[in-house]
Design a protein around this motif. Structure first.
Motif, PDB file in Angstrom:
ATOM      1  N   LEU B  45      29.773 -28.593   4.098  1.00 11.26           N
ATOM      2  CA  LEU B  45      29.920 -28.584   5.350  1.00 11.26           C
ATOM      3  C   LEU B  45      31.357 -27.997   5.589  1.00 11.26           C
ATOM      4  O   LEU B  45      31.240 -27.344   6.890  1.00 11.26           O
ATOM      5  CB  LEU B  45      29.884 -29.992   5.850  1.00 11.26           C
ATOM      6  CG  LEU B  45      28.493 -30.683   5.676  1.00 11.26           C
ATOM      7  CD1 LEU B  45      28.637 -32.366   5.986  1.00 11.26           C
ATOM      8  CD2 LEU B  45      27.551 -30.132   6.344  1.00 11.26           C
ATOM      9  N   VAL B  46      32.331 -28.361   5.121  1.00 17.15           N
ATOM     10  CA  VAL B  46      33.666 -27.906   5.448  1.00 17.15           C
ATOM     11  C   VAL B  46      33.468 -26.184   5.285  1.00 17.15           C
ATOM     12  O   VAL B  46      34.226 -25.762   5.935  1.00 17.15           O
ATOM     13  CB  VAL B  46      34.775 -28.533   4.425  1.00 17.15           C
ATOM     14  CG1 VAL B  46      36.259 -27.741   4.767  1.00 17.15           C
ATOM     15  CG2 VAL B  46      34.769 -29.950   4.786  1.00 17.15           C
ATOM     16  N   GLY B  49      31.640 -24.967   7.964  1.00 20.45           N
ATOM     17  CA  GLY B  49      32.547 -24.692   9.166  1.00 20.45           C
ATOM     18  C   GLY B  49      33.608 -23.950   9.314  1.00 20.45           C
ATOM     19  O   GLY B  49      33.736 -23.445  10.473  1.00 20.45           O
ATOM     20  N   PHE B  52      31.889 -20.836   9.988  1.00 22.13           N
ATOM     21  CA  PHE B  52      31.843 -20.839  11.481  1.00 22.13           C
ATOM     22  C   PHE B  52      32.787 -20.561  12.521  1.00 22.13           C
ATOM     23  O   PHE B  52      32.833 -19.645  13.546  1.00 22.13           O
ATOM     24  CB  PHE B  52      31.022 -22.187  11.839  1.00 22.13           C
ATOM     25  CG  PHE B  52      30.534 -22.396  13.527  1.00 22.13           C
ATOM     26  CD1 PHE B  52      29.470 -21.859  13.831  1.00 22.13           C
ATOM     27  CD2 PHE B  52      31.621 -22.932  14.359  1.00 22.13           C
ATOM     28  CE1 PHE B  52      29.161 -22.028  14.987  1.00 22.13           C
ATOM     29  CE2 PHE B  52      31.058 -23.342  15.664  1.00 22.13           C
ATOM     30  CZ  PHE B  52      29.977 -22.877  15.879  1.00 22.13           C
ATOM     31  N   PHE B  94      27.022 -19.489   7.864  1.00 17.49           N
ATOM     32  CA  PHE B  94      27.206 -20.687   8.450  1.00 17.49           C
ATOM     33  C   PHE B  94      25.980 -21.673   8.577  1.00 17.49           C
ATOM     34  O   PHE B  94      25.828 -22.798   7.796  1.00 17.49           O
ATOM     35  CB  PHE B  94      27.616 -20.600  10.070  1.00 17.49           C
ATOM     36  CG  PHE B  94      27.366 -21.804  10.772  1.00 17.49           C
ATOM     37  CD1 PHE B  94      28.123 -22.942  10.365  1.00 17.49           C
ATOM     38  CD2 PHE B  94      26.642 -21.519  11.789  1.00 17.49           C
ATOM     39  CE1 PHE B  94      27.841 -23.971  11.313  1.00 17.49           C
ATOM     40  CE2 PHE B  94      26.164 -22.854  12.731  1.00 17.49           C
ATOM     41  CZ  PHE B  94      27.045 -24.066  12.499  1.00 17.49           C
ATOM     42  N   MET B  98      25.359 -24.768   6.020  1.00 20.98           N
ATOM     43  CA  MET B  98      25.808 -26.169   6.863  1.00 20.98           C
ATOM     44  C   MET B  98      24.497 -27.106   6.743  1.00 20.98           C
ATOM     45  O   MET B  98      24.899 -28.256   6.573  1.00 20.98           O
ATOM     46  CB  MET B  98      25.716 -25.450   8.336  1.00 20.98           C
ATOM     47  CG  MET B  98      26.641 -26.593   9.291  1.00 20.98           C
ATOM     48  SD  MET B  98      28.454 -26.766   8.846  1.00 20.98           S
ATOM     49  CE  MET B  98      28.986 -28.219   9.874  1.00 20.98           C
ATOM     50  N   ILE B 413      26.017 -30.647  15.517  1.00 19.16           N
ATOM     51  CA  ILE B 413      27.168 -31.348  15.971  1.00 19.16           C
ATOM     52  C   ILE B 413      26.730 -32.795  15.979  1.00 19.16           C
ATOM     53  O   ILE B 413      27.571 -33.773  15.767  1.00 19.16           O
ATOM     54  CB  ILE B 413      27.869 -30.701  17.100  1.00 19.16           C
ATOM     55  CG1 ILE B 413      28.140 -29.154  16.997  1.00 19.16           C
ATOM     56  CG2 ILE B 413      28.865 -31.749  17.601  1.00 19.16           C
ATOM     57  CD1 ILE B 413      28.803 -28.555  18.320  1.00 19.16           C
ATOM     58  N   LEU B 416      26.771 -34.381  12.837  1.00 14.80           N
ATOM     59  CA  LEU B 416      28.258 -34.554  12.194  1.00 14.80           C
ATOM     60  C   LEU B 416      28.563 -35.982  12.828  1.00 14.80           C
ATOM     61  O   LEU B 416      28.984 -36.562  12.084  1.00 14.80           O
ATOM     62  CB  LEU B 416      28.977 -33.217  12.725  1.00 14.80           C
ATOM     63  CG  LEU B 416      30.180 -33.105  11.841  1.00 14.80           C
ATOM     64  CD1 LEU B 416      29.752 -32.731  10.595  1.00 14.80           C
ATOM     65  CD2 LEU B 416      30.915 -31.961  12.324  1.00 14.80           C
ATOM     66  N   VAL B 494      36.078 -30.278  16.306  1.00 20.56           N
ATOM     67  CA  VAL B 494      36.902 -30.309  15.204  1.00 20.56           C
ATOM     68  C   VAL B 494      38.025 -31.289  15.205  1.00 20.56           C
ATOM     69  O   VAL B 494      38.323 -32.145  14.072  1.00 20.56           O
ATOM     70  CB  VAL B 494      37.410 -28.958  14.944  1.00 20.56           C
ATOM     71  CG1 VAL B 494      38.418 -28.821  13.757  1.00 20.56           C
ATOM     72  CG2 VAL B 494      36.141 -27.867  14.681  1.00 20.56           C
TER      73      VAL B 494
END
Lengths: 322, 635
Positions: B45-46, B49, B52, B94, B98, B413, B416, B494
């Motif tokens: 994910l990081v 991200g 991205f 991405f 992701m 999102i 997340l 973020v």
């Protein structure tokens, strides 16, 4: 509401745009009708979902216990049944229009060869010996024109939005499309397949003329009338020959017979330089010759070491080529 | 599933022993060697991200260049590299990683398992993804990024039209990345088929898991076409073959077919897991299961299959025979129906549920609105006549951003915010989240809606500049303004996540009242996920008293063990031991990196050395472990 605004805007803002909704060709007009048909169906479909969502959010319940129960009929009708009927209808209309695009309204009366180059269009009228130009196509109004599409290098795509949907130029293949313009005017076309550095500057103009005007233009294109050159223009011609422009360019009736760059026999009357990169006037033409890389970086023409003192002569000569 | 030794031990002692066995040292070695699916998931994910963010900065530069006619912020070559990298990175570096990150972090938890089926393969997949991403983005900083579009059509990308290393980065980078994606897909499939908790028969598997499995099968069938295409192009460019060179008998349309046989399924490879996220989020905020579960499962599988029969709609203008066009057109229109089923299932879930409006739900609502708008324009492109007119105009750019940003980024999102408690044990600020949603939603539509109009007005895509006076100027300016608003919204996302992790409140256990097993574990879960393997009795185990109470009382499964269950009904079969942390996955990835770099720089002895190193590491990796006498007897 928003949909109506969009509709009004699209109809109103077109103005000078090469708009697919301000069409002048039989093929493009077909698709314009198809678009509005699908647009209104889409508006209804989106509104349906928005209303249901809005309703769900509006009549929120306070009680938050977990509920069971299914909604198969709801999903079956709204998610399967209704869409299926609508989609079949849309597909049917689409097939009808595809058929119309494949079959021109009448047998072609004229053929034109369009050859894609990085990054310009070579245009040939094969039935008329010597009729070659670049980045411009002229056609007579209300006639079906067959367009034969090939490429000299990479893939391109031939798109004149107001006249006809696009057809790709595929390396190693010959594709065909047709044009049938219903009114007089000039219509902008572009390369619609990414073809490298200067894909953005690969435009052409299609000029639709009454038949007599077109015939006269084609005759002059094939055999440009001889012109009396002034002293300065003659000097310019000498500069042209000395600078070896003819290694890449052709000016019919002279010693310049190169085939790498565009045929310059009618450069003086073209609508632009570099397939839309700059207007065709003396200033830009001079700038182009001295350093083509500043107006259209990456194009295939190297800078030309023409002495500044010779440039006015050369420009005045090129202006006579029309 | 009983083990004789555990029965005598009190539960608290057994759990403490389990803690001890699963504890990971806080050391550098452990950081590189870990195989914990939650840590790997977070890394995905990081990292995705971050990519991205980089690809988003590319997009902002593109929009800045196009803010007005004749812009001169970027040179043509810079523009072309940026739009190529924007597309390539968003798709490959991405979106899929992701979503694989969510899959990694959540699938074992949702299944009631302790880890993925192949934890080390999982770690290997992450490292390969990271290295492939670094290669591709470093090329951008060195000015040799791919510049042939994310679709890399030949012959433009072949010799002699594309010299330089740019396209070698593309072909090798994507093949390298494909190793990671393939490994991940196999892992998801095996995990979901063999490691479901007892009682979780197929008809009780969470929709998110269905989506991930369908996606993984698609990856396995779609990626070979892309890998083959890239291998052929690499051979053309480096070793003088002529697969794509028509003058020597090659075929340029072959590339387009191979690319889109991968490329269109890839759209659904991106969208399906995101739809799975939506199906996972909704129950918690509608206080009911997703409506019409069987239809949604069928729709997911149908999409996965039909998506392999629509690729030619990317080639409607190439001059193929119209009869074949009409077949692909029909399939392209038909695939709307399974998507429609899902949309109306979600709408029904909201209509017949009791809605709790929180940030994750806002993103789901934003998703539905946007995705439906992208869907209706998608139908239009399925219609050949319309496609031939509008394809490769800005209308397409609008369409696929509605589908991919609307269809994937909004759910990502939302997911997340939803799973932040599982991922980090923290809650994000509701206020910041709502601001972020408003800006992202508004900014998105301000950016991309005007592109429909500029496209209809005849503006082609992939142009680094455009002339003024063609009616395109106002729409482009609006798009650029929108892109800045969108960027601010994304920065807020973020920021809210970073703030939550740094100083947010600890999340309560199961803060949203979710229905799947990740909420039945502690929040955040322990390294072993569940001390006792959960028993599943229905579709919503975390809402099921039987499952929850047995989690507290069932005996603890000791050690690094996992329970295999049967494929259809999830009946317990046998215990298997899980591999522990190891550096070998990282070493194998490094060895492969050497191969790729050797090929990229044309230093072939280095590539061969890399191949040898890879073989050595893999043999070491697979070497049977030395069992102690006790273990051997137990086995």
């Amino acid at each position: 509401m928003a949909a109506v605004l969009v509709a009004l805007c699209l109809a109103g803002c077109a103005g000078s745009a090469p708009s697919t909704l301000d069409t002048a060709g039989t093929g493009a007009r077909r698709v314009e009708g198809l678009w509005w048909f699908m647009f209104w169906i889409s508006v209804v479909a989106v509104l349906e979902v928005l209303l249901l969502l809005g309703w769900a959010l509006w009549r929120r319940r306070r009680d938050t216990r977990v509920r069971a129960g299914d909604a198969m009929p709801f999903v079956g009708v709204l998610g399967v049944g209704l869409p299926f009927i609508v989609l079949v209808a849309v597909y049917g209309v689409g097939l009808r229009d595809l058929n119309a695009l494949i079959r021109p309204p009448a047998g072609p009366e004229l053929s034109i060869e369009v050859i894609g180059h990085r990054w310009w269009w070579e245009v040939r009228y094969p039935d008329t010996a010597g009729a070659i130009t670049a980045n411009e196509i002229r056609i007579p109004v209300n006639q079906t024109i067959r367009i034969r599409l090939t490429t000299a290098d990479v893939q391109h795509s031939f798109w004149v939005p107001q006249l006809m949907p696009k057809t790709d130029l595929i390396a190693g293949r010959v594709n065909e499309t047709w044009l049938h313009a219903e009114r007089i005017g000039t219509f902008r076309g572009v390369c619609a397949e990414y073809c490298g550095l200067q894909h953005a500057n690969m435009s052409l103009i299609v000029t639709v003329q009454p038949e007599e005007e077109f015939t006269a233009w084609l005759r002059d294109l094939a055999a440009p009338p001889a012109r009396d050159l002034t002293e300065q223009q003659r000097r310019g011609q000498a500069v042209f020959e000395a600078a070896a422009c003819g290694a890449c360019h052709t000016v019919r009736g002279t010693t310049a017979t190169g085939t790498i760059g565009p045929d310059l026999t009618t450069i003086g009357s073209r609508w632009s330089l570099g397939a839309g990169a700059a207007p065709n006037d003396k200033g830009h033409l001079g700038g182009w010759i001295v350093n083509p890389q500043s107006l259209k970086p990456g194009n295939q023409m190297p800078p030309q070491p023409v002495p500044a003192s010779d440039l006015p002569d050369l420009l005045s000569y090129l202006e006579t080529l029309r | 599933m009983t083990t004789t030794s555990a029965q005598a031990v009190p539960r608290a002692v057994a759990v403490a022993r389990l803690e001890e066995q699963w504890r990971e040292q806080r050391s550098l070695r452990s950081w590189f060697a870990t195989v914990d699916h939650k840590r790997i998931g977070r890394r995905y994910l990081v990292t995705a991200g971050a990519f991205f963010g980089l690809a988003g900065i590319d997009a902002l530069l593109l929009r800045t260049q196009l803010a007005r006619a004749g812009g001169d912020v970027l040179s043509p070559d810079q523009y072309n590299q940026l739009f190529t990298m924007h597309g390539t990175a968003m798709i490959f570096l991405f979106a899929t990683p992701m979503l694989f990150g969510f899959g990694n972090a959540l699938v074992p938890l949702m299944l009631g398992a302790r880890d993925m089926a192949f934890p080390r393969l999982n770690a290997f997949g992450y490292w390969v993804f990271l290295f492939a991403g670094l290669i591709m983005f470093s090329s951008q900083f060195l000015g040799v990024a791919p510049n042939g579009g994310w679709f890399a059509y030949v012959p433009l990308t072949d010799l002699p039209y594309s010299l330089g290393r740019n396209l070698d980065v593309y072909t090798l980078g994507l093949i390298f990345l494909g190793v990671s994606t393939t490994a991940g897909a196999i892992n998801f499939i095996v995990t979901s088929i063999k490691l479901r908790a007892p009682g979780m028969s197929l008809n009780r598997a969470p929709l998110f898991v269905w989506a991930i499995v369908a996606t993984s099968f698609m990856v396995l069938f779609a990626l070979p076409a892309l890998n083959a295409a890239n291998a052929l192009l690499f051979l053309d460019r480096r070793f003088g073959t002529h697969f794509f060179q028509p003058d020597a008998g090659g075929n340029t349309l072959l590339w387009q077919h191979l690319f889109w046989i991968f490329g269109h399924p890839d759209v659904y490879i991106i969208v399906l897991p995101a739809l799975g996220i939506v199906s996972a989020i909704l129950p918690a905020f509608c206080r009911r299961g997703v409506a019409a579960y069987p239809l949604v499962v069928l729709a997911t599988i149908t999409i996965a299959i039909i998506s392999f029969g629509v690729w030619v709609h990317h080639m409607f203008a190439t001059g193929l025979p119209s009869l074949s066009l009409s077949f692909f057109s029909a399939a392209s229109v038909l695939i709307t129906i399974p998507s429609g089923i899902q949309v109306f299932a979600w709408v029904a879930t909201m209509l017949f549920g009791r809605i709790v409006v929180r940030v994750p739900l806002l993103f789901v609502v934003g998703f539905i609105v946007t995705f439906v708008m992208g869907g209706v324009t998608g139908v239009m492109f399925g219609i050949t006549a319309f496609d031939m007119q509008i394809t490769d105009s800005y209308f397409v750019v609008a369409h696929f951003h509605y589908v991919l940003f609307g269809g994937a980024v909004f759910p990502i999102i939302g997911g997340l915010y939803y799973w932040l408690p599982v991922l980090t044990g923290k809650m994000a600020s509701e206020v910041l989240g709502r601001w972020a949603f408003g800006l992202v939603f508004g900014g998105f539509h301000l950016t991309f809606f005007p592109m429909h109009l500029s496209g209809l007005l005849g503006m082609p895509r992939r142009v680094y500049t455009y002339p003024t006076g063609l009616g395109w100027d106002p729409w482009n300016l609006l798009s650029t303004i929108g892109s800045y608003v969108l960027a601010v919204g994304l920065l807020l996302v973020v920021l809210s996540v970073v703030l939550a992790v740094a100083r947010g409140p600890r999340a309560a256990v199961d803060p949203w009242g979710g229905d799947t097993l990740e909420w039945a574990a502690t929040t955040p879960p322990r390294p072993y996920n569940f001390a006792s393997i959960p028993q599943v009795f229905g579709l919503h185990p975390a809402w099921d008293r039987r499952t929850l109470s047995r989690l507290e009382t069932d005996e603890v499964l000791p050690g690094h063990q996992a329970l295999l269950t049967s494929e259809l009904d999830a009946r317990p079969q046998r215990l298997v031991s899980m591999p522990e942390a190891s550096l070998r996955p990282l070493l194998a990835a490094l060895a492969l990196l050497v191969v790729v770099l050797g090929l990229l720089w044309a230093v072939y002895w280095l590539a061969i050395a890399g191949v040898v190193a890879t073989i050595v590491v893999v043999v070491g990796w697979l070497w049977p472990p030395q069992l102690t006498r006790a273990e051997a007897e137990a086995a």
